[in-house]
Design an enzyme around this catalytic site. Structure first.
Site, mmCIF file in Angstrom:
data_model
loop_
_atom_site.group_PDB
_atom_site.id
_atom_site.type_symbol
_atom_site.label_atom_id
_atom_site.label_comp_id
_atom_site.label_asym_id
_atom_site.label_seq_id
_atom_site.Cartn_x
_atom_site.Cartn_y
_atom_site.Cartn_z
ATOM 1 C CD GLU A 442 -3.004 -0.553 -0.220
ATOM 2 O OE1 GLU A 442 -3.115 0.384 -0.747
ATOM 3 O OE2 GLU A 442 -3.451 -1.825 -0.709
ATOM 4 N N GLY A 443 2.119 1.246 -0.691
ATOM 5 C CA GLY A 443 3.037 2.184 -0.604
ATOM 6 C C GLY A 443 3.911 2.103 0.422
#
Length: 594
Positions: A442-443
């Site tokens: 998610e980053g």
């Protein structure tokens, strides 16, 4: 290992006493009448039962058995299907979903508590739920009425699952260079072709259909991120009457063999001219996907909280029972061969660090959930805008800081067990492995820090930061007296320090863009500790005002608050010195010298 129990007492404290969530809900159109304190409490009780009694017992087997791929089909670990069916039957998959299409319409403030219980019970299981919740959010916000009516009810019911398909073998953070293509068809659909990797829940046996949200580009799309569109691509096509039709041209080529979350299927997905349907506008797909990703980033941050809570519960139980050596001040249990290790200062240091950071995280996740509710439901433009600004500012902090300290806390929990913490049967080594991914997907947390420092702070001259800082200064002004000074004064000093760092990086970046990336990680951590100081000051205020404390809960809260302010908040000083050191030293070496 101690069995996971949902931390309902502390959840209720944060939700009801610190933030008075019921008052917020009743003030927001769209929530008033939909939820009240009594209903929320009943839902939390039920969520605690299903996560502790049904889902948590599957955690170890899920790790040892794992998801299994065979000729394109994925089988989840034993017990997952039955537990998922039970969870879905209770309506929990659609907890925050739009009531118009069968969702429960519950606030995010409540949702973050249920998410924490899920992750604390079983991270691998929780991910299947989280991806469906996120994909329905994007579909509801950006999909056509036809798509929403066709897909949302079954997704909220848990009959169908959802995924998000972004990453490709050559394109992770830089989505502008994706190669997946979508070609328009005469009937208004699109033919989607490409390969996506690291797709959580891309294939499994929990639901009868899986709805993929896929980023792709049309052949004539603009270069870079501005040419990305978002498409809904079902595993099975859906007929006009809502029944399932033929298999779409989408398949799972393999699943990854991972360090942790082994019960979660992490898939390579191949789209070979699969039929897809546009969500939102052409070339605006990244904006639509970020609607999902902002919620997912908070969710993944909460994975750090849940794992840390599970690790803490186990470590405390072990420290109370394991006897080794005598207390430095003399025997505590003279009738036994040694004292429990909880008497030793270093063990207490680790346990209190876990307790302080996990409870601080829980309060902060609730606070961010409140801002999401305000930004979605508030009618007053100024109030809604403040909520939006705080969500933008705090989402990268929540994702990165929750997971960084979550990993640190799980390592502490493992360390409390000594050699037994390295052994599978005690469960701590699994938590360390499971929580580690939360800092990456998610980053990555480095990207979150860059987002906070660059886009959310420097780019707007500190405008978002000012919104948050002004709120804290208002709290300080209202509480800087009596016993609260013990907590408010170090909070004020920490905020002043963070303000100075913010101004410094904004000023330096005008002449040297490298200053943003050089400062970002340490700045995010200094921000996180300062935000937790705000949370702990608020919690301490409630504890000081408590009329009764029969079980010692409020006294323990005050003691933990003091530990945070005296032993953990001072970490900001070394972090701040690193920020002030600047970027030059990072570039003294040529690439060949590394």
């Amino acid at each position: 290992m101690a069995e996971y129990q949902a931390p309902l007492r502390d959840i209720r404290f944060v939700l009801n006493e610190v933030f008075e969530a019921d008052k917020l809900w009743q003030s927001l159109p769209g929530l008033e009448g939909a939820i009240d304190a009594e209903t929320a409490d009943a839902m939390l009780e039920e969520a605690g039962k299903i996560t502790s009694q049904t889902i948590a017992p599957l955690n170890r087997n899920g790790d040892e058995q794992g998801a299994v791929w065979n000729d394109g089909q994925v089988t989840t670990p034993d017990g997952f299907r039955e537990a998922y069916a039970t969870y879905a039957a209770g309506g929990w998959v659609g907890l925050g979903g739009n009531p118009e299409f069968g969702g429960m319409g519950m606030p995010k403030t409540l949702g973050v508590q249920v998410e924490e219980m899920l992750y604390g019970a079983n991270s691998s299981f929780a991910l299947y739920i989280a991806l469906t919740a996120g994909s329905t959010l994007a579909l509801d916000a950006h999909g056509s009425e036809e798509l929403k009516q066709k897909y949302l009810p079954n997704m909220y019911a848990g009959t169908w699952a959802g995924t998000m398909c972004l990453t490709e073998p050559h394109a992770g953070t830089d989505l502008g260079i994706i190669r997946t293509r979508a070609v328009p068809e005469a009937d208004g659909s699109y033919s989607v072709t490409g390969t996506k990797i690291f797709i959580t829940g891309g294939e499994h046996d929990l639901t009868e259909n899986i709805i993929h949200l896929v980023l792709a580009k049309l052949p004539d799309a603009p270069a870079g991120p501005k040419g990305i569109s978002l498409f809904l691509v079902p595993k099975f096509l859906v007929n006009e009457d809502g029944s399932l039709g033929e298999r779409n041209a989408v398949s799972c080529g393999s699943i990854e063999h991972k360090m942790g979350i082994k019960g979660s299927a992490t898939c390579v997905m191949n789209f070979d001219g699969a039929r897809g349907y546009l969500i939102g506008e052409l070339n605006k797909g990244l904006n639509a996907m970020f609607t999902m990703m902002n919620y997912e980033r908070l969710s993944i941050g909460i994975q750090g909280i849940g794992c840390a809570e599970a690790s803490y519960q186990s470590a405390v139980a072990y420290a109370r029972e394991r006897i080794q050596s005598r207390a430095p001040t003399g025997a505590v249990q003279p009738d036994k061969a040694a004292d429990p290790i909880i008497v030793h200062p270093d063990v207490r240091r680790m346990l209190l660090t876990m307790k302080a950071m996990t409870e601080g995280s829980r309060a902060f996740s609730t606070y961010v959930g409140m801002q999401l509710d305000i930004s979605k439901f508030a009618e007053d433009e100024a109030i809604r805008r403040k909520g939006e600004d705080l969500v933008a500012l705090l989402t990268p902090v929540a994702k990165a800081f929750f997971t960084d300290v979550g990993f640190e806390n799980c390592v502490h929990g493992q360390q409390v067990f000594g050699g037994h913490g390295y052994i599978r049967e005690w469960g701590q080594e699994q938590l360390v492995r499971d929580v580690r991914i939360a800092q990456i997907y998610e980053g990555t947390n480095g990207i979150q820090a860059l987002d906070l420092m660059g886009r959310k702070t420097v780019a707007n001259g500190g405008a978002y930061f000012k919104v948050f800082a002004d709120e804290i200064r208002g709290f300080i002004a209202d509480n800087d007296a009596g016993q609260m000074q013990e907590f408010v004064q170090p909070l004020a000093a920490a905020l002043d320090n963070l303000q100075q760092l913010t101004d410094l990086v904004i000023e330096r970046s005008r002449a040297n863009p490298n200053e943003i990336g050089a400062a970002s990680v340490e700045y995010l951590h200094a921000f996180g500790y300062t935000a937790y100081a705000y949370m702990w000051a608020r919690m301490a205020g409630v504890a000081l005002d408590a009329a009764e404390d029969a079980d010692g809960f409020y006294q323990a809260k005050l003691g933990t608050a003091r530990f945070f302010f005296q032993r953990l908040l001072p970490r900001i000083h070394s972090l701040s010195e690193s920020v002030r050191a600047g970027s030059e030293v990072l570039f003294e070496l040529d690439a060949a010298q590394f």
